[in-house]
Design an enzyme around this catalytic site. Structure first.
Site, PDB file in Angstrom:
ATOM      1  N   ASP A  17      -1.569  -2.051  -3.965  1.00 17.75           N
ATOM      2  CA  ASP A  17      -2.923  -1.896  -3.446  1.00 17.75           C
ATOM      3  C   ASP A  17      -3.317  -0.425  -3.450  1.00 17.75           C
ATOM      4  OD1 ASP A  17      -5.332  -2.700  -2.279  1.00 17.75           O
ATOM      5  OD2 ASP A  17      -4.564  -2.444  -0.245  1.00 17.75           O
ATOM      6  N   ASP A  63      -5.879  -7.439   5.524  1.00 16.71           N
ATOM      7  CA  ASP A  63      -4.900  -6.514   6.081  1.00 16.71           C
ATOM      8  C   ASP A  63      -5.063  -6.384   7.594  1.00 16.71           C
ATOM      9  OD1 ASP A  63      -3.043  -4.555   6.588  1.00 16.71           O
ATOM     10  OD2 ASP A  63      -3.976  -3.001   5.393  1.00 16.71           O
ATOM     11  N   LYS A  82     -15.183  -1.460  11.448  1.00 10.21           N
ATOM     12  CA  LYS A  82     -15.955  -1.505  10.215  1.00 10.21           C
ATOM     13  C   LYS A  82     -17.445  -1.259  10.421  1.00 10.21           C
ATOM     14  CE  LYS A  82     -12.957  -5.255   8.524  1.00 10.21           C
ATOM     15  NZ  LYS A  82     -12.537  -4.833   7.196  1.00 10.21           N
ATOM     16  N   SER A 122       0.828  -1.203   0.000  1.00  8.50           N
ATOM     17  CA  SER A 122       0.000   0.000   0.000  1.00  8.50           C
ATOM     18  C   SER A 122       0.865   1.257   0.000  1.00  8.50           C
ATOM     19  CB  SER A 122      -0.901   0.014   1.237  1.00  8.50           C
ATOM     20  OG  SER A 122      -0.098   0.155   2.403  1.00  8.50           O
ATOM     21  N   ARG A 169      14.361  -9.589  18.288  1.00  8.72           N
ATOM     22  CA  ARG A 169      14.150 -10.921  17.732  1.00  8.72           C
ATOM     23  C   ARG A 169      13.212 -11.741  18.613  1.00  8.72           C
ATOM     24  NH1 ARG A 169      20.426 -12.344  17.087  1.00  8.72           N
ATOM     25  NH2 ARG A 169      20.325 -11.298  19.123  1.00  8.72           N
TER      26      ARG A 169
END
Length: 303
Positions: A82, A255, A182, A50, A280
């Site tokens: 994207d 995503d 959403k 993106s 790590r």
């Protein structure tokens, strides 16, 4: 290995009545998690970059990371832009070795969308790359793409758009939404009736779903449990999304789900291991956790 085009992967999906999972990535750990999981399952995937990812990691780094990740695997992998918002950015990505780009002209008047999309398609032909167009607008927020309401795709214009632009695939709006926040309530539904009519008009054009993360409740709970604040975050379940595949959806974008999984494990790890300071340790744990989400998506849509 040589990167595949999205056209090749969509042909595989169409032949097998499946959808290819397209994962947005922006760092080494996410790229490794996606590629290695898919390779173990023997399933093709699309890596999506993106505008935000390019700004964060820069184009040369991302391309080289993808090259490294795909150098020792056997599955087909495509590299896709994207939500490209201009001809210039699409050209830049194609010149950098992307095998597919999305030109998002959905915010433009219909004729202007066609002119812009066709220009990208003509340029992409030079490298044999695929081009995804878009009609309709998806609600929600994903980096620079922000819409308060969904504007459903009009089935009456899809055939004209595809014919005049020559796009490989078409992103449509049937009720999915960008981001983690959403919907106002859980268990949303999609406009499968609109999808069925779109497929009727362009039966040979692979369709694409954006904003298709499910917003895994357990990851949201973990984030909140360990100091986060992700409230009223809902997505579309994998079972509902799977209903779109028999109706012509051949590419499903993911995503937010992998971002949430990554963040959930980071928060948990720091809480349980306050003495850790080696990247790590915590990035490795987050990478491993994300693989479970990726496997679930691949099993739901591509297997």
């Amino acid at each position: 290995m040589k990167l595949a085009t999205v056209s090749e992967l969509l042909a595989w999906a169409t032949k097998n009545n499946r959808a290819v999972c397209a994962f947005n990535v922006n760092n080494m750990e996410l790229i490794q998690a996606v590629v290695n999981t898919a390779d173990k399952m023997g399933l093709p995937i699309i890596l999506q970059i993106s505008k935000g990812a390019r700004n964060y990691a820069s184009m040369p780094y991302l391309v080289k990371l993808v090259e490294a990740a795909t150098s020792t695997i056997k599955i087909p992998v495509a590299l896709h832009l994207d939500h490209g918002d201009s001809f210039e950015i699409c050209k830049e990505c194609l010149d950098a070795g992307f095998t597919s780009v999305m030109i998002d002209g959905s915010h433009l008047p219909f004729e202007e969308n066609i002119v812009l999309t066709k220009r990208v398609v003509e340029y992409a032909k030079k490298t044999g790359a695929s081009v995804e167009g878009e009609l309709g607008q998806i609600a929600g927020i994903e980096e620079h793409v922000q819409n308060e309401y969904s504007l459903y795709t009009d089935p009456s214009v899809v055939a004209e758009y595809v014919k005049r632009t020559g796009v490989t695939s078409l992103a449509i709006s049937i009720g999915t939404a960008h981001g983690a926040f959403k919907y106002k309530a859980p268990n949303p539904t999609l406009r499968l009736d609109i999808l069925a009519e779109i497929q009727k008009q362009i039966p040979n054009t692979p369709l694409v779903l954006h904003g298709a993360s499910s917003v895994t409740p357990s990851d949201v709970e973990t984030i909140n449990k360990f100091g986060g604040k992700i409230e009223k975050a809902y997505g579309v379940s994998e079972s509902v999304l799977a209903q779109t595949i028999p109706l012509g959806v051949r590419k499903i974008n993911i995503d937010s789900d992998i971002r949430l999984a990554f963040t959930a494990k980071l928060r948990e790890h720091f809480h349980k291991n306050p003495e850790h300071f080696d990247p790590r340790q915590y990035l490795g744990a987050a990478r491993e956790h994300v693989t479970h989400v990726i496997r679930r998506k691949l099993e739901s849509f591509s297997k």
